[in-house]
Design a protein around this motif. Structure first.
Motif, PDB file in Angstrom:
ATOM      1  N   ARG A 112       0.643  -1.244   0.049  1.00 51.01           N
ATOM      2  CA  ARG A 112       0.037  -0.148   0.137  1.00 51.01           C
ATOM      3  C   ARG A 112       0.901   1.267   0.021  1.00 51.01           C
ATOM      4  N   SER A 122      -7.728   2.647   2.088  1.00 49.52           N
ATOM      5  CA  SER A 122      -7.757   1.688   1.435  1.00 49.52           C
ATOM      6  C   SER A 122      -8.853   0.599   2.085  1.00 49.52           C
ATOM      7  N   ILE A 136      -4.876  -5.408  -4.680  1.00 43.96           N
ATOM      8  CA  ILE A 136      -4.653  -4.240  -3.909  1.00 43.96           C
ATOM      9  C   ILE A 136      -4.700  -2.840  -4.788  1.00 43.96           C
ATOM     10  N   VAL A 141      -4.756   1.715  -4.419  1.00 43.19           N
ATOM     11  CA  VAL A 141      -4.750   2.908  -3.703  1.00 43.19           C
ATOM     12  C   VAL A 141      -4.893   4.005  -4.777  1.00 43.19           C
TER      13      VAL A 141
END
Length: 246
Positions: free
Chosen positions: A166, A203, A234, A236
């Motif tokens: 992240r 997130s 993932i 961001v």
């Protein structure tokens, strides 16, 4: 690991009056930044994505036992839980926990209509963490060491791996958004003279990928082989506001 990909969206907001070049100056008092009177803004946003492998498996199994009285049920439940926990430690399992302990009376209705207690049922849940490579063998073993219900198994990346990715994605998205803002400002005949604001969207929590949930009957202890652990995506998102001037 797949190459990171970046999706970018940009919107340009300029003041309605003409922009002109003017140097930045610090106020005589305080630390406030003095901007050109007619400075404009360029707002851009970028989202960075990456897929990372699931490296841990979180498992919960159940123990259920029956007896004529609560004391014997409690002793049997404690003994079976201890046997299972010791075996799991020997297999290298982590984050061992026992919770959701409950006792329920078993009743029988007599001819008079009264409910008579004829026994007790006790149950508890044991949870632990292991690696995807060990899941199949451990799930088979827990049924021989006290457990009789496989409640849930899910895959996910380790928390420290998620945090590291992240941070890297936040930096990547910020660089992309700023670069996009510079390109837009240049196309409009202006140039960036400062960063007004940077926002990183919270997130979302990674949803562990469930593997199985089943109750094992007394007649069988066969457990399906564990599948592939898979990956998680993932992302961001970052938005920036850049001050521009001619």
């Amino acid at each position: 690991m797949n190459r990171s990909c970046v999706a970018v969206a940009a919107a340009v907001l300029f003041s309605s009056v003409a922009l002109f070049s003017a140097p930045l100056a610090r106020a005589q008092q305080g630390n406030e930044l003095t901007l050109p009177v007619n400075a404009g803004l360029v707002s851009t946003s970028a989202t960075a994505h990456r897929r990372i492998p699931n490296t841990i498996a979180d498992v919960s199994v159940g123990i259920q036992t029956q007896g004529a009285d609560a004391a014997s049920v409690s002793r049997d439940l404690a003994q079976r839980s201890q046997t299972l926990l010791e075996w799991l430690r020997g297999q290298g399992a982590e984050r061992l926990a026992t919770d959701q302990i409950s006792f329920q009376p078993q009743t029988h209705e007599e001819k008079s209509g009264q409910q008579k207690i004829v026994g007790y049922t006790g149950s508890t849940t044991v949870s632990f963490r292991t690696t995807p490579e060990k899941v199949g063998a451990i799930l088979s073993g827990v049924l021989d060491h006290g457990a009789n219900t496989i409640q849930q198994t899910s895959y996910a990346p380790k928390e420290e791996e998620q945090d590291k990715v992240r941070k890297e994605l936040a930096q990547e998205a910020t660089r992309t958004a700023v670069a996009q803002g510079n390109a837009v400002a240049d196309a409009a005949g202006t140039h960036v003279i400062g960063v007004r604001e940077v926002n990183v969207e919270p997130s979302g929590m990674i949803r562990p990928m469930p593997m199985m949930r089943m109750s094992m009957g007394a007649a069988t202890k066969e457990v399906p082989m564990a599948g592939e652990a898979g990956e998680q995506d993932i992302s961001v998102a970052v938005s920036v506001k850049l001050t521009v001037s001619r």
